[in-house]
Motif scaffolding. Structure first.
Motif, PDB file in Angstrom:
ATOM      1  N   ARG A   1      41.738  46.846  28.380  1.00 31.40           N
ATOM      2  CA  ARG A   1      41.289  47.876  29.766  1.00 31.40           C
ATOM      3  C   ARG A   1      40.101  47.066  30.626  1.00 31.40           C
ATOM      4  NH1 ARG A   1      44.313  52.720  31.518  1.00 31.40           N
ATOM      5  NH2 ARG A   1      46.411  51.874  31.462  1.00 31.40           N
ATOM      6  N   CYS A   2      40.352  46.235  31.630  1.00 31.91           N
ATOM      7  CA  CYS A   2      39.562  46.237  32.226  1.00 31.91           C
ATOM      8  C   CYS A   2      38.839  46.191  33.791  1.00 31.91           C
ATOM      9  CB  CYS A   2      38.963  43.998  32.216  1.00 31.91           C
ATOM     10  SG  CYS A   2      38.682  43.550  31.322  1.00 31.91           S
ATOM     11  N   ARG A   3      37.726  46.311  34.136  1.00 31.09           N
ATOM     12  CA  ARG A   3      38.012  47.196  35.810  1.00 31.09           C
ATOM     13  C   ARG A   3      37.303  46.852  35.921  1.00 31.09           C
ATOM     14  NH1 ARG A   3      38.476  54.182  34.793  1.00 31.09           N
ATOM     15  NH2 ARG A   3      41.084  53.876  33.875  1.00 31.09           N
ATOM     16  N   PHE A   4      37.096  46.152  38.016  1.00 30.51           N
ATOM     17  CA  PHE A   4      35.758  45.408  38.331  1.00 30.51           C
ATOM     18  C   PHE A   4      35.986  46.059  39.733  1.00 30.51           C
ATOM     19  CE2 PHE A   4      38.172  42.806  35.611  1.00 30.51           C
ATOM     20  CZ  PHE A   4      36.658  41.803  35.281  1.00 30.51           C
ATOM     21  N   ASN A   5      35.175  46.620  40.327  1.00 24.34           N
ATOM     22  CA  ASN A   5      34.536  47.199  41.295  1.00 24.34           C
ATOM     23  C   ASN A   5      33.853  46.766  42.539  1.00 24.34           C
ATOM     24  OD1 ASN A   5      35.199  49.747  40.773  1.00 24.34           O
ATOM     25  ND2 ASN A   5      33.588  50.638  39.126  1.00 24.34           N
ATOM     26  N   LEU A   6      34.377  45.793  43.503  1.00 23.62           N
ATOM     27  CA  LEU A   6      33.811  44.905  44.514  1.00 23.62           C
ATOM     28  C   LEU A   6      33.983  45.520  45.788  1.00 23.62           C
ATOM     29  CD1 LEU A   6      36.065  42.392  42.983  1.00 23.62           C
ATOM     30  CD2 LEU A   6      33.760  42.477  42.475  1.00 23.62           C
ATOM     31  N   GLY A   7      33.062  45.481  46.550  1.00 21.61           N
ATOM     32  CA  GLY A   7      32.947  45.775  47.865  1.00 21.61           C
ATOM     33  C   GLY A   7      33.322  46.733  48.746  1.00 21.61           C
TER      34      GLY A   7
ATOM     35  N   THR B   1      50.153  37.770  29.288  1.00 28.89           N
ATOM     36  CA  THR B   1      51.343  38.309  30.690  1.00 28.89           C
ATOM     37  C   THR B   1      51.327  37.672  31.254  1.00 28.89           C
ATOM     38  OG1 THR B   1      49.554  38.993  31.334  1.00 28.89           O
ATOM     39  CG2 THR B   1      51.054  40.731  30.341  1.00 28.89           C
ATOM     40  N   PRO B   2      52.002  36.509  32.145  1.00 26.70           N
ATOM     41  CA  PRO B   2      52.597  35.074  33.746  1.00 26.70           C
ATOM     42  C   PRO B   2      51.885  35.455  34.288  1.00 26.70           C
ATOM     43  CG  PRO B   2      54.771  36.553  33.125  1.00 26.70           C
ATOM     44  CD  PRO B   2      53.683  37.768  31.734  1.00 26.70           C
ATOM     45  N   VAL B   3      51.054  36.568  34.911  1.00 23.80           N
ATOM     46  CA  VAL B   3      50.840  37.151  36.278  1.00 23.80           C
ATOM     47  C   VAL B   3      48.896  37.478  35.864  1.00 23.80           C
ATOM     48  CG1 VAL B   3      52.421  38.613  36.808  1.00 23.80           C
ATOM     49  CG2 VAL B   3      50.078  39.588  35.194  1.00 23.80           C
ATOM     50  N   THR B   4      48.539  37.182  34.638  1.00 16.23           N
ATOM     51  CA  THR B   4      46.882  37.243  34.964  1.00 16.23           C
ATOM     52  C   THR B   4      46.407  35.712  35.348  1.00 16.23           C
ATOM     53  OG1 THR B   4      47.343  38.136  32.389  1.00 16.23           O
ATOM     54  CG2 THR B   4      45.423  36.646  33.239  1.00 16.23           C
ATOM     55  N   ALA B   5      46.654  34.837  35.273  1.00 10.30           N
ATOM     56  CA  ALA B   5      45.856  33.520  36.466  1.00 10.30           C
ATOM     57  C   ALA B   5      45.951  33.808  37.612  1.00 10.30           C
ATOM     58  CB  ALA B   5      46.841  32.127  36.217  1.00 10.30           C
ATOM     59  N   ASP B   6      47.615  34.246  37.856  1.00 11.30           N
ATOM     60  CA  ASP B   6      47.374  34.912  39.943  1.00 11.30           C
ATOM     61  C   ASP B   6      46.183  35.325  40.061  1.00 11.30           C
ATOM     62  OD1 ASP B   6      49.236  32.696  39.810  1.00 11.30           O
ATOM     63  OD2 ASP B   6      51.021  34.127  39.944  1.00 11.30           O
ATOM     64  N   ARG B   7      46.212  35.942  39.131  1.00  6.38           N
ATOM     65  CA  ARG B   7      44.973  37.806  39.747  1.00  6.38           C
ATOM     66  C   ARG B   7      43.903  37.450  39.290  1.00  6.38           C
ATOM     67  NH1 ARG B   7      48.140  43.749  37.873  1.00  6.38           N
ATOM     68  NH2 ARG B   7      49.983  43.325  38.924  1.00  6.38           N
ATOM     69  N   LEU B   8      44.003  36.614  38.440  1.00  7.06           N
ATOM     70  CA  LEU B   8      42.127  36.136  38.236  1.00  7.06           C
ATOM     71  C   LEU B   8      41.750  35.331  39.533  1.00  7.06           C
ATOM     72  CD1 LEU B   8      41.745  35.217  34.383  1.00  7.06           C
ATOM     73  CD2 LEU B   8      40.727  36.401  35.881  1.00  7.06           C
ATOM     74  N   ALA B   9      42.860  34.628  39.913  1.00 10.74           N
ATOM     75  CA  ALA B   9      42.597  33.191  41.734  1.00 10.74           C
ATOM     76  C   ALA B   9      42.645  34.661  42.049  1.00 10.74           C
ATOM     77  CB  ALA B   9      43.941  32.684  41.391  1.00 10.74           C
ATOM     78  N   ALA B  10      43.479  35.747  42.416  1.00 10.29           N
ATOM     79  CA  ALA B  10      42.850  36.222  43.372  1.00 10.29           C
ATOM     80  C   ALA B  10      41.402  36.887  43.390  1.00 10.29           C
ATOM     81  CB  ALA B  10      43.950  37.951  43.551  1.00 10.29           C
ATOM     82  N   LEU B  11      40.968  37.650  42.226  1.00 12.84           N
ATOM     83  CA  LEU B  11      39.404  38.140  42.371  1.00 12.84           C
ATOM     84  C   LEU B  11      38.430  36.736  42.785  1.00 12.84           C
ATOM     85  CD1 LEU B  11      38.722  41.078  40.823  1.00 12.84           C
ATOM     86  CD2 LEU B  11      37.955  39.463  39.132  1.00 12.84           C
ATOM     87  N   GLU B  12      38.863  35.667  41.870  1.00 10.57           N
ATOM     88  CA  GLU B  12      37.578  34.982  42.572  1.00 10.57           C
ATOM     89  C   GLU B  12      37.927  34.410  44.040  1.00 10.57           C
ATOM     90  OE1 GLU B  12      38.618  31.289  40.225  1.00 10.57           O
ATOM     91  OE2 GLU B  12      37.754  31.697  38.349  1.00 10.57           O
TER      92      GLU B  12
END
Length: 475
Positions: A2-8, A33-44
């Motif tokens: 499990r990874c957590r990112f605190n942003l803005g 899991t198939p949702v990883t790439a989409d969520r990383l893109a959203a994070l970027e």
């Protein structure tokens, strides 16, 4: 895992994914899991948006500081300089003296918009800018990367305008009480072309002969020691010598009619000078803070130096001496403000206060010239001293202008910098002397420089403007 990112702004974005660490029965492929790439893109995307917001915030902060600084520098002219000079003349000349400064606020602004901004900061050669930006063509709300990449081009332009206004206004102190208003206007307009524009370009313009950013002789001038004070002070001396003395000088005492007005004007100058020097960082940065502190320390030490010298000589410190010393300290710290430590600023201000006192009290009396309000004794002498001391005290810890790890000033190990400063001062003196003499000769031949004896005795208020500064009539 499990990874957590605190942003803005305290918002939490949680991206969770599962990676199968065991081998699958089908051949050991790693499952994701198939949702990883989409969520990383959203994070970027969110990170990019935050970076853009940070850049916009910095630009807004820099712009706010620079607009404030521009207003502070304008305050130095009117009311600061107008009151300071106005109080120093006799009461029959107060309006005429104040009007000379006010006229610069209007006339130089129009001239700057039409052509002189382009000559000072436009693309040209090593000595003068070109005509690419006449009528402010190409000067809009987009930053000018070569000068100030975080503020609109018009903000940089209007900030530099305030320097162009006060510089010729300083000269008026030397010929106070004896020059025609029409001649003053003609002289100042030509002076802006012949002296100010090329000097500003050589020191601050891209590719300038004296530019610290790659000029032939890189002269350190953070906020106008050579560009503003040396040019105005030396031109003031030349003008005073050319015009001759006021009627009755020095046999007749010509005391200030209101030191109170001059005191208020000097205090406004001191406050406005923070925009003059700290604003020259061209952003709300740590360098602006350093210049702000150096400015205040230099002014305070200048006041102490002048007052102490006067106290020793005359047995008492005068109010006029105190405020004159503060201005002398401000003048001398101007070129150094973005390059020196607070302790060095104290030394520069103290030396300037004593030196300018000597120039005003001793040197002027020895040579007998009538520099009415000591424009040369404070600005010419103080600016020259400050430019040289900048070469001595400049420190790369404050401003590594020549690159990281490279010495800036003489005491730090860059011994050549003292020569560069002397060359900068020599260029400013030479341009000011030759240019001012030529302008005075032309204007004198065309329309005459001095008011008549009758007009001088009556005063500039009545003879040049048909008004009186004070109405003493009683009902």
């Amino acid at each position: 895992m499990r990874c957590r990112f605190n942003l803005g702004s305290g918002k939490r974005v949680r991206v969770c994914w599962a990676i199968a660490m065991g081998l699958s029965a089908a051949g050991g492929a790693v499952a994701q899991t198939p949702v990883t790439a989409d969520r990383l893109a959203a994070l970027e995307k969110l990170a990019a948006a935050n970076a853009a917001a940070a850049t916009a915030a910095r630009s807004a902060g820099d712009n706010a500081w620079m607009l404030t600084s521009a207003a502070l520098v304008l305050m130095m002219s009117g009311p600061g300089l107008a009151l300071f000079y106005g109080g120093l003349v006799r009461k029959k000349n107060i309006l005429g003296t104040m009007m000379q400064t006010f006229a610069m606020m209007a006339v130089i602004t129009v001239l700057w918009a039409l052509v002189t901004y382009s000559l000072a900061f436009g693309t040209g050669n090593a000595f003068i800018g070109g005509l690419h930006n006449v009528f402010l063509r190409g000067v809009g709300l987009t930053p000018i990367a070569a000068y100030a990449p975080t503020i609109p081009g018009q903000t940089f332009m209007v900030y530099q305008l305030m320097f162009a206004i006060i510089t010729p206004a300083l000269i008026t102190g030397a010929f106070a009480e004896r020059m025609k208003f029409s001649a003053m206007l003609a002289f100042m307009v030509i002076w802006a072309f012949v002296v100010y524009s090329p000097m500003a370009h050589m020191v601050w313009g891209v590719g300038g002969f004296l530019s610290a950013g790659g000029g032939r002789f890189p002269c350190l001038d953070f906020a106008g020691g050579t560009v503003v004070h040396v040019t105005s002070g030396v031109s003031a001396l030349v003008t005073a010598l050319y015009l001759g003395k006021r009627l009755g000088y020095p046999q007749k005492q010509m005391m200030p009619h209101s030191v109170v007005l001059s005191f208020i004007g000097a205090c406004l100058l001191w406050v406005g000078w923070f925009g003059f020097n700290a604003g020259s960082a061209l952003g709300a940065s740590g360098l602006a803070t350093s210049a702000f502190v150096a400015t205040h320390f230099g002014a305070a030490a200048g006041a102490v130096g002048w007052a102490a010298a006067e106290w020793i000589r005359n047995g008492k410190p005068s109010v006029l001496g105190g405020i004159s010393g503060a201005v002398a300290g401000l003048v001398a710290i101007t070129p150094a403000s973005g390059f020196v430590t607070p302790m060095s600023a104290l030394w520069i201000g103290l030396i300037a206060g004593v030196f300018c006192f000597f120039m005003v009290v001793k040197v002027k009396n020895i040579f007998g010239y009538d520099d009415s309000l000591d424009a040369f004794g404070v600005h010419g002498a103080g600016g020259t001293l400050g430019a040289v001391l900048t070469g001595l005290f400049a420190n790369s810890v404050i401003n590594p202008i020549f690159g990281a790890g490279k010495a800036t000033g003489f005491f730090e190990g860059n011994h050549r910098q003292l020569l560069n400063q002397v060359v900068g001062v020599a260029v400013a003196w030479s341009l000011s002397i030759v240019g001012t003499l030529l302008i005075l000769f032309v204007v004198d031949k065309l329309i005459g420089l001095r008011v008549s004896e009758a007009d001088e005795r009556e005063g500039l208020d009545i003879s040049q403007h048909g008004e009186e500064g004070y109405d003493w009539n009683e009902a």
